[in-house]
Design an enzyme around this catalytic site. Structure first.
Site, short mmCIF file in Angstrom:
data_model
loop_
_atom_site.label_atom_id
_atom_site.label_comp_id
_atom_site.label_asym_id
_atom_site.label_seq_id
_atom_site.Cartn_x
_atom_site.Cartn_y
_atom_site.Cartn_z
N GLU A 118 0.82 -1.22 0.00
CA GLU A 118 0.00 0.00 0.00
C GLU A 118 0.86 1.27 0.00
O GLU A 118 0.36 2.35 0.34
CB GLU A 118 -0.95 0.02 1.21
CG GLU A 118 -1.94 -1.13 1.26
CD GLU A 118 -3.00 -1.10 0.16
OE1 GLU A 118 -2.96 -0.18 -0.68
OE2 GLU A 118 -3.85 -2.00 0.14
N HIS A 141 -3.00 2.18 8.30
CA HIS A 141 -4.15 1.47 7.71
C HIS A 141 -4.39 0.19 8.49
O HIS A 141 -3.44 -0.50 8.87
CB HIS A 141 -3.85 1.14 6.25
CG HIS A 141 -4.76 0.12 5.65
ND1 HIS A 141 -6.12 0.32 5.53
CD2 HIS A 141 -4.54 -1.12 5.16
CE1 HIS A 141 -6.67 -0.75 4.97
NE2 HIS A 141 -5.73 -1.64 4.75
N HIS A 143 -7.79 -3.00 9.48
CA HIS A 143 -9.11 -3.55 9.17
C HIS A 143 -9.98 -3.53 10.44
O HIS A 143 -10.42 -4.59 10.91
CB HIS A 143 -8.96 -4.97 8.62
CG HIS A 143 -8.07 -5.04 7.40
ND1 HIS A 143 -7.52 -6.21 6.94
CD2 HIS A 143 -7.65 -4.07 6.54
CE1 HIS A 143 -6.80 -5.97 5.85
NE2 HIS A 143 -6.85 -4.68 5.59
N GLU A 171 -17.36 11.92 22.81
CA GLU A 171 -16.03 12.45 22.49
C GLU A 171 -15.74 12.56 20.98
O GLU A 171 -14.78 13.22 20.60
CB GLU A 171 -14.95 11.54 23.09
CG GLU A 171 -15.02 11.41 24.58
CD GLU A 171 -14.21 12.49 25.29
OE1 GLU A 171 -12.99 12.33 25.35
OE2 GLU A 171 -14.81 13.47 25.76
N HIS A 212 -13.44 -2.97 3.53
CA HIS A 212 -12.00 -3.25 3.66
C HIS A 212 -11.44 -2.73 4.99
O HIS A 212 -10.98 -3.52 5.80
CB HIS A 212 -11.25 -2.63 2.46
CG HIS A 212 -9.78 -2.92 2.45
ND1 HIS A 212 -9.05 -3.10 1.30
CD2 HIS A 212 -8.89 -3.05 3.45
CE1 HIS A 212 -7.79 -3.34 1.60
NE2 HIS A 212 -7.67 -3.32 2.91
O1 2HA Z 1 -1.19 -5.10 3.38
O2 2HA Z 1 -4.09 -4.44 4.38
O3 2HA Z 1 -4.76 -3.32 2.10
C1 2HA Z 1 -2.39 -5.75 3.49
C2 2HA Z 1 -3.50 -4.81 3.39
C3 2HA Z 1 -3.84 -4.33 2.07
ZN ZN Z 2 -6.01 -3.59 4.04
#
Ligand code: 2HA
Ligand code: ZN
Length: 273
Positions: A118, A141, A143, A171, A212
């Site tokens: 990414e 990033h 999930h 909050e 995602h």
């Molecule tokens: O690297 O989360 O979006 C793995 C991920 C891709």
């Molecule tokens: Zn991801």
């Protein structure tokens, strides 16, 4: 003089700690998630000979605006679960090359691995955030489970989603008064999703990738993690509220305005009645 081990640096320690916490929160299964941390040369040079380039790794997008900058990054295909016990193989310290078409590896990725898939989204997001906040250093990033679930059940309209999250925990409006952005579903790892994410990063530090996960940005690891943690908490509350039969009360727009005034933050224009 022999340099101190980079494993003792605040940044490798902090990256190890945060990735472990995120793994334990169940936000980063398998190789899910990636983090990039912008560092100053003065932070890196006590630990590394910055003229000693171990490898040069090409990138498929224009990183020129970041030329000469140093980043600690998680590796492609690497598991957050393993960063703490094995930072040399799971993390890399890179410098963006002068032409912006490659990165120079100064430490880490010892097994021959490369930066996160990414990287286009991360680097384009850094460029976008730095253009509006010169202090921005982190792009993260993951999930986050309840927020990811919410992308299947809630409107992805930015105003509707931001308002709902603000209404779920007192909050929230204080932590992300600018709201949260969304992009369409796009194949991860591409320059296209990087551009879509970065365009939104000029307006909000949080960008949802539907079905995602989430991107967050901030001045340091704590702030960025705290931002994601706060949104995820609101989404978790939403999950419980829905399971308990839906919202029967709400924080009103008047309450939200009073909160914003009291904490000295400015809510996104047009989001409150
Ligand atoms: O690297 O989360 O979006 C793995 C991920 C891709
Ligand atoms: Zn991801």
């Amino acid at each position: 003089m022999k340099k101190a081990s980079i494993k003792e640096s605040y940044f490798v320690k902090e990256m190890s700690e945060i990735t472990q916490i995120m793994y334990k929160r169940n936000w980063d299964e398998r190789n899910g998630g990636n983090i990039t941390l912008l560092l100053k040369e003065s932070e890196v040079s006590p630990y590394l000979d910055i003229t000693n380039i171990k490898r040069t790794i090409s990138v498929s997008f224009d990183a020129k605006p970041l030329a000469g900058k140093y980043f600690l990054v998680t590796g492609s295909g690497k598991y957050f679960k393993n960063v703490e016990k094995d930072p040399e193989n799971n993390l890399g310290l890179i410098r963006v090359g002068e032409k912006g078409d490659a990165v120079e590896l100064l430490w880490g990725f010892e097994d021959g691995s490369v930066p996160t898939s990414e990287l286009p989204s991360h680097f384009q997001s850094h460029i976008a955030r730095l253009s509006v906040d010169p202090e921005n250093r982190v792009v993260m990033h993951c999930h986050a489970t309840h927020l990811l679930a919410m992308t299947f059940t809630h409107s992805l309209n930015e105003k509707e989603l931001s308002r709902k999250l603000w209404q779920l925990c007192t909050e929230c409006i204080v932590v992300f008064p600018e709201g949260i952005s969304t992009i369409p579903w796009i194949v991860p790892g591409t320059n296209e999703i990087g551009k879509a994410t970065a365009d939104k990063m000029k307006e909000t530090r949080l960008v949802v990738w539907p079905y995602h996960g989430i991107y967050g940005a901030g001045k340091n690891m704590d702030e960025t993690f705290g931002l994601i943690e706060t949104v995820e908490k609101a989404a978790e509350v939403y999950t419980h509220v829905q399971a308990q039969g839906g919202m029967k009360a709400s924080i009103t727009d008047k309450n939200l305005k009073d909160l914003a005034d009291s904490f000295g933050v400015v809510p996104r224009e047009g989001y409150l009645d």
